[in-house]
Design a protein around this motif. Structure first.
Motif, PDB file in Angstrom:
ATOM      1  N   SER A 205      45.055  42.413  34.174  1.00  0.00           N
ATOM      2  CA  SER A 205      45.352  42.062  32.777  1.00  0.00           C
ATOM      3  C   SER A 205      44.197  41.305  32.140  1.00  0.00           C
ATOM      4  CB  SER A 205      46.642  41.232  32.727  1.00  0.00           C
ATOM      5  OG  SER A 205      46.921  40.828  31.401  1.00  0.00           O
ATOM      6  N   ASP A 206      43.599  40.366  32.875  1.00  0.00           N
ATOM      7  CA  ASP A 206      42.477  39.597  32.331  1.00  0.00           C
ATOM      8  C   ASP A 206      41.237  40.463  32.152  1.00  0.00           C
ATOM      9  OD1 ASP A 206      44.112  37.454  32.261  1.00  0.00           O
ATOM     10  OD2 ASP A 206      43.104  36.313  33.844  1.00  0.00           O
ATOM     11  N   LEU A 207      40.980  41.352  33.103  1.00  0.00           N
ATOM     12  CA  LEU A 207      39.773  42.179  33.021  1.00  0.00           C
ATOM     13  C   LEU A 207      39.843  43.160  31.859  1.00  0.00           C
ATOM     14  CD1 LEU A 207      39.028  42.949  36.781  1.00  0.00           C
ATOM     15  CD2 LEU A 207      37.615  41.639  35.198  1.00  0.00           C
ATOM     16  N   ARG A 208      41.028  43.540  31.451  1.00  0.00           N
ATOM     17  CA  ARG A 208      41.148  44.453  30.322  1.00  0.00           C
ATOM     18  C   ARG A 208      40.750  43.784  29.009  1.00  0.00           C
ATOM     19  NH1 ARG A 208      46.573  48.160  31.246  1.00  0.00           N
ATOM     20  NH2 ARG A 208      45.576  49.630  32.679  1.00  0.00           N
ATOM     21  N   ARG A 209      40.711  42.465  29.014  1.00  0.00           N
ATOM     22  CA  ARG A 209      40.255  41.749  27.824  1.00  0.00           C
ATOM     23  C   ARG A 209      38.763  41.425  27.884  1.00  0.00           C
ATOM     24  NH1 ARG A 209      45.355  39.110  28.681  1.00  0.00           N
ATOM     25  NH2 ARG A 209      44.326  37.348  29.704  1.00  0.00           N
ATOM     26  N   MET A 210      38.125  41.805  28.992  1.00  0.00           N
ATOM     27  CA  MET A 210      36.691  41.590  29.143  1.00  0.00           C
ATOM     28  C   MET A 210      35.935  42.890  28.901  1.00  0.00           C
ATOM     29  SD  MET A 210      36.470  39.102  32.504  1.00  0.00           S
ATOM     30  CE  MET A 210      37.278  37.495  32.516  1.00  0.00           C
ATOM     31  N   ASP A 211      34.726  42.772  28.475  1.00  0.00           N
ATOM     32  CA  ASP A 211      33.907  43.944  28.167  1.00  0.00           C
ATOM     33  C   ASP A 211      32.986  44.219  29.350  1.00  0.00           C
ATOM     34  OD1 ASP A 211      32.759  46.050  26.885  1.00  0.00           O
ATOM     35  OD2 ASP A 211      31.411  44.828  25.637  1.00  0.00           O
ATOM     36  N   LEU A 212      33.504  44.986  30.325  1.00  0.00           N
ATOM     37  CA  LEU A 212      32.685  45.368  31.471  1.00  0.00           C
ATOM     38  C   LEU A 212      31.695  46.441  31.045  1.00  0.00           C
ATOM     39  CD1 LEU A 212      35.382  45.557  34.289  1.00  0.00           C
ATOM     40  CD2 LEU A 212      33.877  43.648  33.728  1.00  0.00           C
ATOM     41  N   ALA A 213      30.497  46.415  31.610  1.00  0.00           N
ATOM     42  CA  ALA A 213      29.456  47.369  31.227  1.00  0.00           C
ATOM     43  C   ALA A 213      29.554  48.673  31.993  1.00  0.00           C
ATOM     44  CB  ALA A 213      28.071  46.738  31.443  1.00  0.00           C
ATOM     45  N   ARG A 214      29.988  48.620  33.233  1.00  0.00           N
ATOM     46  CA  ARG A 214      29.920  49.803  34.089  1.00  0.00           C
ATOM     47  C   ARG A 214      31.274  50.446  34.357  1.00  0.00           C
ATOM     48  NH1 ARG A 214      26.583  50.136  39.770  1.00  0.00           N
ATOM     49  NH2 ARG A 214      27.143  52.276  40.318  1.00  0.00           N
ATOM     50  N   TYR A 215      32.308  49.651  34.431  1.00  0.00           N
ATOM     51  CA  TYR A 215      33.615  50.159  34.825  1.00  0.00           C
ATOM     52  C   TYR A 215      34.668  49.874  33.766  1.00  0.00           C
ATOM     53  CZ  TYR A 215      31.633  50.716  39.483  1.00  0.00           C
ATOM     54  OH  TYR A 215      30.857  51.094  40.549  1.00  0.00           O
ATOM     55  N   SER A 216      35.709  50.680  33.799  1.00  0.00           N
ATOM     56  CA  SER A 216      36.898  50.492  32.981  1.00  0.00           C
ATOM     57  C   SER A 216      38.099  50.491  33.912  1.00  0.00           C
ATOM     58  CB  SER A 216      37.027  51.611  31.939  1.00  0.00           C
ATOM     59  OG  SER A 216      38.233  51.473  31.204  1.00  0.00           O
ATOM     60  N   VAL A 217      38.942  49.467  33.795  1.00  0.00           N
ATOM     61  CA  VAL A 217      40.060  49.302  34.724  1.00  0.00           C
ATOM     62  C   VAL A 217      41.212  50.211  34.309  1.00  0.00           C
ATOM     63  CG1 VAL A 217      41.612  47.655  35.824  1.00  0.00           C
ATOM     64  CG2 VAL A 217      39.357  46.913  35.041  1.00  0.00           C
ATOM     65  N   SER A 218      41.714  50.988  35.248  1.00  0.00           N
ATOM     66  CA  SER A 218      42.806  51.920  34.983  1.00  0.00           C
ATOM     67  C   SER A 218      44.153  51.241  35.201  1.00  0.00           C
ATOM     68  CB  SER A 218      42.682  53.143  35.891  1.00  0.00           C
ATOM     69  OG  SER A 218      42.978  52.781  37.228  1.00  0.00           O
ATOM     70  N   ASP A 219      45.228  52.015  34.972  1.00  0.00           N
ATOM     71  CA  ASP A 219      46.581  51.505  35.202  1.00  0.00           C
ATOM     72  C   ASP A 219      46.977  51.560  36.667  1.00  0.00           C
ATOM     73  OD1 ASP A 219      46.971  51.053  32.498  1.00  0.00           O
ATOM     74  OD2 ASP A 219      47.734  53.074  32.143  1.00  0.00           O
ATOM     75  N   ARG A 220      46.194  52.227  37.475  1.00  0.00           N
ATOM     76  CA  ARG A 220      46.583  52.467  38.858  1.00  0.00           C
ATOM     77  C   ARG A 220      46.663  51.165  39.645  1.00  0.00           C
ATOM     78  NH1 ARG A 220      43.457  56.528  43.077  1.00  0.00           N
ATOM     79  NH2 ARG A 220      44.985  56.418  44.759  1.00  0.00           N
ATOM     80  N   MET A 221      47.784  51.011  40.351  1.00  0.00           N
ATOM     81  CA  MET A 221      48.010  49.846  41.199  1.00  0.00           C
ATOM     82  C   MET A 221      48.437  50.310  42.580  1.00  0.00           C
ATOM     83  SD  MET A 221      47.678  46.762  39.720  1.00  0.00           S
ATOM     84  CE  MET A 221      48.818  45.714  40.626  1.00  0.00           C
ATOM     85  N   PRO A 222      48.200  49.488  43.609  1.00  0.00           N
ATOM     86  CA  PRO A 222      48.751  49.815  44.936  1.00  0.00           C
ATOM     87  C   PRO A 222      50.279  49.850  44.866  1.00  0.00           C
ATOM     88  CG  PRO A 222      47.125  48.046  45.074  1.00  0.00           C
ATOM     89  CD  PRO A 222      47.422  48.234  43.629  1.00  0.00           C
ATOM     90  N   PRO A 223      50.936  50.486  45.820  1.00  0.00           N
ATOM     91  CA  PRO A 223      52.412  50.493  45.824  1.00  0.00           C
ATOM     92  C   PRO A 223      52.947  49.068  45.809  1.00  0.00           C
ATOM     93  CG  PRO A 223      51.550  52.006  47.474  1.00  0.00           C
ATOM     94  CD  PRO A 223      50.370  51.236  46.963  1.00  0.00           C
ATOM     95  N   MET A 224      53.945  48.848  44.965  1.00  0.00           N
ATOM     96  CA  MET A 224      54.506  47.504  44.858  1.00  0.00           C
ATOM     97  C   MET A 224      55.321  47.140  46.093  1.00  0.00           C
ATOM     98  SD  MET A 224      56.868  45.918  41.838  1.00  0.00           S
ATOM     99  CE  MET A 224      57.379  44.196  41.857  1.00  0.00           C
ATOM    100  N   GLN A 225      56.081  48.095  46.623  1.00  0.00           N
ATOM    101  CA  GLN A 225      56.908  47.861  47.799  1.00  0.00           C
ATOM    102  C   GLN A 225      56.727  49.035  48.764  1.00  0.00           C
ATOM    103  OE1 GLN A 225      60.746  47.379  45.834  1.00  0.00           O
ATOM    104  NE2 GLN A 225      60.648  45.170  46.135  1.00  0.00           N
ATOM    105  N   PRO A 226      55.624  49.058  49.484  1.00  0.00           N
ATOM    106  CA  PRO A 226      55.358  50.210  50.361  1.00  0.00           C
ATOM    107  C   PRO A 226      56.380  50.374  51.476  1.00  0.00           C
ATOM    108  CG  PRO A 226      53.816  48.423  50.801  1.00  0.00           C
ATOM    109  CD  PRO A 226      54.571  48.048  49.555  1.00  0.00           C
ATOM    110  N   TRP A 227      57.099  49.317  51.812  1.00  0.00           N
ATOM    111  CA  TRP A 227      58.079  49.429  52.889  1.00  0.00           C
ATOM    112  C   TRP A 227      59.286  50.291  52.463  1.00  0.00           C
ATOM    113  CZ3 TRP A 227      56.268  44.849  50.836  1.00  0.00           C
ATOM    114  CH2 TRP A 227      57.040  44.260  49.844  1.00  0.00           C
ATOM    115  N   ARG A 228      59.489  50.471  51.181  1.00  0.00           N
ATOM    116  CA  ARG A 228      60.566  51.353  50.739  1.00  0.00           C
ATOM    117  C   ARG A 228      60.254  52.808  51.091  1.00  0.00           C
ATOM    118  NH1 ARG A 228      64.468  49.520  47.246  1.00  0.00           N
ATOM    119  NH2 ARG A 228      64.228  47.353  46.541  1.00  0.00           N
ATOM    120  N   ASN A 229      58.968  53.159  50.992  1.00  0.00           N
ATOM    121  CA  ASN A 229      58.570  54.533  51.304  1.00  0.00           C
ATOM    122  C   ASN A 229      58.522  54.802  52.803  1.00  0.00           C
ATOM    123  OD1 ASN A 229      58.203  54.959  48.545  1.00  0.00           O
ATOM    124  ND2 ASN A 229      56.064  54.274  48.632  1.00  0.00           N
ATOM    125  N   SER A 230      58.437  53.728  53.601  1.00  0.00           N
ATOM    126  CA  SER A 230      58.317  53.911  55.054  1.00  0.00           C
ATOM    127  C   SER A 230      59.656  53.909  55.761  1.00  0.00           C
ATOM    128  CB  SER A 230      57.440  52.794  55.647  1.00  0.00           C
ATOM    129  OG  SER A 230      58.059  51.522  55.464  1.00  0.00           O
TER     130      SER A 230
END
Length: 231
Positions: A205-230
């Motif tokens: 959330s904080d990085l989306r308010r910053m002006d990075l020169a090389r990268y743009s942060v996507s919406d992709r996140m790691p699984p919130m509760q990976p144990w549900r899938n296992s």
């Protein structure tokens, strides 16, 4: 930035499957997890905390510890004390985006959490949430002998009985067992993973308010509760 860092960064971005697009400004789109790993594992960004300098007696508000140490080294060299900053080849400063990532991490979460997240990113790992399938095992183990290592026995109860005219006592033994990992250990591991996930969400959330020169942060996140899938 050195050529080696450039190559490692390109490999890391290429490994981020499904995120090889660029935004309207031509910046690489990357997930927050990959961005943290690039900043701390590839670019070797570091966290700075002013209380470290304050504990050394050189605390100045708004001035980083690296800057203060550099000034002291320069002053020592001017006094002829033979102190010189290391400017050898093969070293380079982190990319500006990497330093912005470190700043965002430091300001988004408590400092102890920031150190933890940064070290995980430096190792390209996530918190261990899967402790394995619970197994019933002895609570304590006896000393290993020629038969191997056995569970440590304890007295379960004492039974009195008559043998002829004499009263005797027989001890009945048992091996106390527990489930390992316990329910509390599994819950603690999952809470730790959720705390890490929440830290990444705050940094994103904080990085989306910053002006990075090389990268743009996507919406992709790691699984919130990976144990549900296992399960």
């Amino acid at each position: 930035m050195s050529r080696g860092k450039e190559h490692a960064a390109e490999s890391m971005v290429a490994a981020d499957v499904g995120e090889r697009n660029v935004d309207e400004q031509g910046r690489e789109i990357i997930s927050i997890k990959r961005l943290l790993e690039w900043a701390f594992a590839t670019e070797c960004a570091t966290l700075d905390f002013d209380e470290v300098g304050a504990a050394l007696g050189i605390g100045l508000p708004g001035v980083s510890a690296e800057h203060r140490v550099g000034e002291m080294l320069a002053m020592g060299f001017e006094r002829g004390e033979g102190v010189r900053p290391d400017t050898s080849f093969g070293r380079s400063h982190p990319h500006d985006d990497a330093e912005l990532v470190a700043t965002a991490l430091r300001n988004a979460v408590p400092f102890d959490v920031a150190i933890w997240v940064a070290e995980l990113a430096r190792m390209c790992r996530v918190p261990r949430w899967n402790l394995g399938q619970p197994k019933l095992q002895p609570r304590a183990w006896s000393k290993r002998n020629h038969l191997g290592q056995l569970g440590k026995t304890e007295v379960c109860r004492e039974v009195e009985y008559m043998q002829g005219r004499r009263k005797r006592v027989r001890q009945e033994l048992w091996v106390p067992c527990v489930w390992a990992p316990s329910v509390g250990e599994v819950a603690a591991a999952r809470r730790g993973y959720l705390r890490w996930w929440g830290a990444l969400l705050s940094v994103r959330s904080d990085l989306r308010r910053m002006d990075l020169a090389r990268y743009s942060v996507s919406d992709r996140m790691p699984p919130m509760q990976p144990w549900r899938n296992s399960c």
